[in-house]
Write an enzyme that holds these catalytic residues in place. Structure first.
Site, PDB file in Angstrom:
ATOM      1  N   HIS A   1       6.950   7.523  -2.720  1.00 39.55           N
ATOM      2  CA  HIS A   1       6.455   6.784  -3.886  1.00 39.55           C
ATOM      3  C   HIS A   1       5.354   7.597  -4.567  1.00 39.55           C
ATOM      4  O   HIS A   1       4.885   8.606  -4.032  1.00 39.55           O
ATOM      5  CB  HIS A   1       5.913   5.410  -3.467  1.00 39.55           C
ATOM      6  CG  HIS A   1       4.798   5.470  -2.483  1.00 39.55           C
ATOM      7  ND1 HIS A   1       4.955   5.200  -1.156  1.00 39.55           N
ATOM      8  CD2 HIS A   1       3.500   5.798  -2.652  1.00 39.55           C
ATOM      9  CE1 HIS A   1       3.812   5.354  -0.539  1.00 39.55           C
ATOM     10  NE2 HIS A   1       2.909   5.724  -1.412  1.00 39.55           N
TER      11      HIS A   1
HETATM   12  C1  T46 Z   1       0.548   6.051   0.637  1.00 40.16           C
HETATM   13  C2  T46 Z   1       0.970   6.504   1.984  1.00 40.16           C
HETATM   14  C3  T46 Z   1       0.251   7.728   2.450  1.00 40.16           C
HETATM   15  C4  T46 Z   1      -0.284  -3.585   2.566  1.00 40.16           C
HETATM   16  O1  T46 Z   1      -0.029  -4.796   2.584  1.00 40.16           O
HETATM   17  N1  T46 Z   1      -1.580  -3.156   2.384  1.00 40.16           N
HETATM   18  C5  T46 Z   1      -1.913  -1.843   2.362  1.00 40.16           C
HETATM   19  O2  T46 Z   1      -3.108  -1.503   2.198  1.00 40.16           O
HETATM   20  C6  T46 Z   1      -0.873  -0.868   2.520  1.00 40.16           C
HETATM   21  C7  T46 Z   1      -1.198   0.621   2.479  1.00 40.16           C
HETATM   22  C8  T46 Z   1       0.402  -1.300   2.691  1.00 40.16           C
HETATM   23  N2  T46 Z   1       0.682  -2.633   2.717  1.00 40.16           N
HETATM   24  C9  T46 Z   1       2.072  -3.075   2.961  1.00 40.16           C
HETATM   25  C10 T46 Z   1       3.080  -2.726   1.864  1.00 40.16           C
HETATM   26  C11 T46 Z   1       4.371  -2.621   2.639  1.00 40.16           C
HETATM   27  O3  T46 Z   1       4.942  -3.897   2.766  1.00 40.16           O
HETATM   28  O4  T46 Z   1       2.535  -2.416   4.136  1.00 40.16           O
HETATM   29  C12 T46 Z   1       3.936  -2.153   4.033  1.00 40.16           C
HETATM   30  C13 T46 Z   1       4.203  -0.671   4.281  1.00 40.16           C
HETATM   31  O5  T46 Z   1       3.647   0.077   3.167  1.00 40.16           O
HETATM   32  P1  T46 Z   1       4.363   1.374   2.586  1.00 40.16           P
HETATM   33  O6  T46 Z   1       5.836   1.238   2.710  1.00 40.16           O
HETATM   34  O7  T46 Z   1       3.810   1.625   1.218  1.00 40.16           O
HETATM   35  O8  T46 Z   1       3.864   2.487   3.627  1.00 40.16           O
HETATM   36  P2  T46 Z   1       3.922   4.059   3.475  1.00 40.16           P
HETATM   37  O9  T46 Z   1       3.510   4.628   4.775  1.00 40.16           O
HETATM   38  O10 T46 Z   1       5.229   4.493   2.925  1.00 40.16           O
HETATM   39  O11 T46 Z   1       2.816   4.404   2.346  1.00 40.16           O
HETATM   40  C14 T46 Z   1       1.450   4.236   2.654  1.00 40.16           C
HETATM   41  C15 T46 Z   1       0.712   3.668   1.429  1.00 40.16           C
HETATM   42  O12 T46 Z   1       1.332   2.442   1.017  1.00 40.16           O
HETATM   43  C16 T46 Z   1       0.726   4.617   0.283  1.00 40.16           C
HETATM   44  O13 T46 Z   1      -0.242   4.211  -0.667  1.00 40.16           O
HETATM   45  O14 T46 Z   1       0.219   6.871  -0.206  1.00 40.16           O
HETATM   46  O15 T46 Z   1       0.868   5.483   3.001  1.00 40.16           O
END
Ligand code: T46
Length: 136
Positions: free
Chosen positions: A50
């Site tokens: 993303h």
């Molecule tokens: C990034 C990379 C390095 C929350 O509810 N609160 C939060 O603060 C975060 C970070 C995530 N979430 C929820 C959103 C999704 O339902 O946790 C779930 C997993 O998040 P995501 O799929 O976005 O995770 P990554 O590891 O792909 O990405 C994360 C960060 O979201 C993003 O900003 O840059 O780590």
């Protein structure tokens, strides 16, 4: 590409290990409103996929080894985080994938704002349209 590599101040001792630290508005140029960390990821897994529209982030890996793959719609660059003293500041608008090179590597992230799903672009074609619209 809109990223910076920074050296996180790290104090090493032979007998008691080391301590690393950074300070908002001193070592890094933004206020920190949120910190999150990612654990228990097996080697070979990928996360991310993303871009953010406004969020600024400092990524660091205090334990293990991850590769951050960055794209801006034209170029691709890889940054390996494999030392507690290595910090990667990502400015808005970069697409990122993160590859876990070692089991259980810990990825920590200090960011400039509260969680907001509207700040994410999670589809790569949408991202390419977004970068073209911004004139990248
Ligand atoms: C990034 C990379 C390095 C929350 O509810 N609160 C939060 O603060 C975060 C970070 C995530 N979430 C929820 C959103 C999704 O339902 O946790 C779930 C997993 O998040 P995501 O799929 O976005 O995770 P990554 O590891 O792909 O990405 C994360 C960060 O979201 C993003 O900003 O840059 O780590």
């Amino acid at each position: 590409m809109q990223y910076e590599l920074i050296n996180i101040k790290t104090l090493h001792t032979e007998k008691e290990g080391q301590l690393s630290y950074f300070e908002a508005n001193r070592s890094i140029s933004f206020d920190i409103k949120r910190i999150y960390y990612i654990t228990q990821v097996p080697a070979g897994a990928r996360r991310g996929a993303h871009a953010h529209k406004k969020l600024v982030q400092l990524l660091f890996c205090p334990y293990g080894n991850v590769t951050v793959i960055l794209k801006n719609g034209m170029d691709e660059e890889h940054v390996v985080l494999d030392q507690p003293s290595k910090g990667l500041i990502l400015h808005p608008g970069l697409w990122r994938d993160i590859l876990w090179n070692i089991d259980n590597s810990v990825l920590c992230v200090a960011v400039s704002d509260y969680y907001d799903e509207n700040d994410y672009i999670r589809d790569y074609d949408d991202y390419l349209s977004y970068t073209k619209g911004r004139g990248n």
